[in-house]
Design a protein around this motif. Structure first.
Motif, PDB file in Angstrom:
ATOM      1  N   ARG A  66      10.174  20.299  -3.363  1.00  0.00           N
ATOM      2  CA  ARG A  66      11.583  20.079  -3.719  1.00  0.00           C
ATOM      3  C   ARG A  66      11.932  20.914  -4.949  1.00  0.00           C
ATOM      4  NH1 ARG A  66      14.696  16.551  -1.685  1.00  0.00           N
ATOM      5  NH2 ARG A  66      12.982  15.271  -0.938  1.00  0.00           N
ATOM      6  N   VAL A  67      13.035  21.640  -4.858  1.00  0.00           N
ATOM      7  CA  VAL A  67      13.494  22.496  -5.948  1.00  0.00           C
ATOM      8  C   VAL A  67      14.888  22.038  -6.330  1.00  0.00           C
ATOM      9  CG1 VAL A  67      14.049  24.861  -6.616  1.00  0.00           C
ATOM     10  CG2 VAL A  67      12.136  24.431  -5.080  1.00  0.00           C
ATOM     11  N   SER A  68      15.117  21.853  -7.611  1.00  0.00           N
ATOM     12  CA  SER A  68      16.444  21.421  -8.056  1.00  0.00           C
ATOM     13  C   SER A  68      17.466  22.511  -7.764  1.00  0.00           C
ATOM     14  CB  SER A  68      16.437  21.112  -9.557  1.00  0.00           C
ATOM     15  OG  SER A  68      16.363  22.310 -10.299  1.00  0.00           O
ATOM     16  N   ARG A  69      18.691  22.096  -7.570  1.00  0.00           N
ATOM     17  CA  ARG A  69      19.782  23.040  -7.321  1.00  0.00           C
ATOM     18  C   ARG A  69      19.872  24.043  -8.470  1.00  0.00           C
ATOM     19  NH1 ARG A  69      21.660  24.498  -2.990  1.00  0.00           N
ATOM     20  NH2 ARG A  69      21.617  22.390  -2.286  1.00  0.00           N
ATOM     21  N   ALA A  70      19.642  23.579  -9.690  1.00  0.00           N
ATOM     22  CA  ALA A  70      19.754  24.449 -10.858  1.00  0.00           C
ATOM     23  C   ALA A  70      18.717  25.574 -10.849  1.00  0.00           C
ATOM     24  CB  ALA A  70      19.614  23.621 -12.131  1.00  0.00           C
ATOM     25  N   SER A  71      17.510  25.312 -10.333  1.00  0.00           N
ATOM     26  CA  SER A  71      16.470  26.346 -10.366  1.00  0.00           C
ATOM     27  C   SER A  71      16.350  27.125  -9.053  1.00  0.00           C
ATOM     28  CB  SER A  71      15.127  25.727 -10.738  1.00  0.00           C
ATOM     29  OG  SER A  71      14.687  24.864  -9.715  1.00  0.00           O
ATOM     30  N   LEU A  72      17.097  26.733  -8.048  1.00  0.00           N
ATOM     31  CA  LEU A  72      16.988  27.379  -6.740  1.00  0.00           C
ATOM     32  C   LEU A  72      17.293  28.874  -6.815  1.00  0.00           C
ATOM     33  CD1 LEU A  72      16.351  26.664  -3.798  1.00  0.00           C
ATOM     34  CD2 LEU A  72      18.794  26.412  -3.437  1.00  0.00           C
ATOM     35  N   ASP A  73      18.403  29.246  -7.443  1.00  0.00           N
ATOM     36  CA  ASP A  73      18.765  30.660  -7.528  1.00  0.00           C
ATOM     37  C   ASP A  73      17.684  31.454  -8.255  1.00  0.00           C
ATOM     38  OD1 ASP A  73      21.104  30.545  -6.085  1.00  0.00           O
ATOM     39  OD2 ASP A  73      22.376  30.236  -7.832  1.00  0.00           O
ATOM     40  N   GLY A  74      17.132  30.890  -9.317  1.00  0.00           N
ATOM     41  CA  GLY A  74      16.083  31.576 -10.053  1.00  0.00           C
ATOM     42  C   GLY A  74      14.838  31.806  -9.221  1.00  0.00           C
ATOM     43  N   GLN A  75      14.520  30.879  -8.352  1.00  0.00           N
ATOM     44  CA  GLN A  75      13.344  31.014  -7.492  1.00  0.00           C
ATOM     45  C   GLN A  75      13.494  32.144  -6.478  1.00  0.00           C
ATOM     46  OE1 GLN A  75      10.399  29.504  -7.559  1.00  0.00           O
ATOM     47  NE2 GLN A  75      10.885  28.081  -9.196  1.00  0.00           N
ATOM     48  N   PHE A  76      14.749  32.413  -6.065  1.00  0.00           N
ATOM     49  CA  PHE A  76      14.962  33.358  -4.972  1.00  0.00           C
ATOM     50  C   PHE A  76      15.756  34.599  -5.360  1.00  0.00           C
ATOM     51  CE2 PHE A  76      14.062  29.347  -2.837  1.00  0.00           C
ATOM     52  CZ  PHE A  76      13.032  29.769  -2.010  1.00  0.00           C
ATOM     53  N   GLU A  77      16.051  34.780  -6.648  1.00  0.00           N
ATOM     54  CA  GLU A  77      16.896  35.903  -7.044  1.00  0.00           C
ATOM     55  C   GLU A  77      16.289  37.276  -6.738  1.00  0.00           C
ATOM     56  OE1 GLU A  77      17.752  35.753 -11.192  1.00  0.00           O
ATOM     57  OE2 GLU A  77      15.663  35.567 -11.754  1.00  0.00           O
TER      58      GLU A  77
END
Length: 180
Positions: free
Chosen positions: A56-67
């Protein structure tokens, strides 16, 4: 991670991707009933190396994980009404390889912002991913198109404008019915 999302199709496709693009890495975000089955389907030694299961990845860190991703796969095997993860990827400027069913063909412009493949077909999924991963210029061009399309079609203000337009049409239609 539920069966409908098709992560198992992606895992079955990934050995072909690695054969063609050995430096490719698969990152899967999410948790759910399919997590252990996906983990068990991975070739020995792949987890933590070629494949990372983030959970589970928080919405806040999702973009950072996949940028930094060159491409995002959305291999849904059900008729997904609206693939929010596809729209989010396009907003990041990431091309999307998605199943050709449900609302996904309305989000991904085949050959422009990504590719559409037959749902449940690991070979077609692998080939589309390989096409993007083997051609950085194509990935970048599709990414630019993805971002441009997402800004034109998927912003909150665009949705509000469309909703208000629909309300206006309903109101005008109701007024006509009352005067008829």
């Amino acid at each position: 991670l539920v069966p409908e999302k098709g992560a198992d199709v992606l895992v079955r496709a990934f050995p072909d991707v690695i054969s063609a693009v050995p430096e490719a890495r698969l990152v899967i975000a999410g948790d759910g009933p399919e997590r252990n089955r996906i983990r068990a389907a991975l070739p020995a030694g792949w987890e933590g190396n070629q494949v990372r299961l983030l959970g589970r990845v928080s919405r806040a860190s999702l973009d950072g994980q996949f940028e930094g991703a060159w491409v995002q796969a959305v291999p849904s095997v059900w008729v997904e009404p609206f693939g929010i993860s596809a729209a989010e990827a396009l907003m990041r400027g990431t091309p999307v390889v998605a199943s050709d069913r449900g609302g996904l063909p309305e989000i991904v412009i085949d050959g422009e912002s990504g590719f559409l493949v037959p749902a449940g077909d690991p070979r077609a999924l692998a080939q589309a991913l390989i096409t993007v991963l083997e051609n950085r210029d194509l990935a970048q061009e599709m990414g630019r198109t993805a971002r441009r399309e997402a800004l034109a079609r998927f912003t909150i203000s665009r949705h509000v404008d469309r909703l208000l337009s629909i309300y206006g049409e309903v109101r005008v239609g109701s007024a006509r019915e009352r005067t008829a």
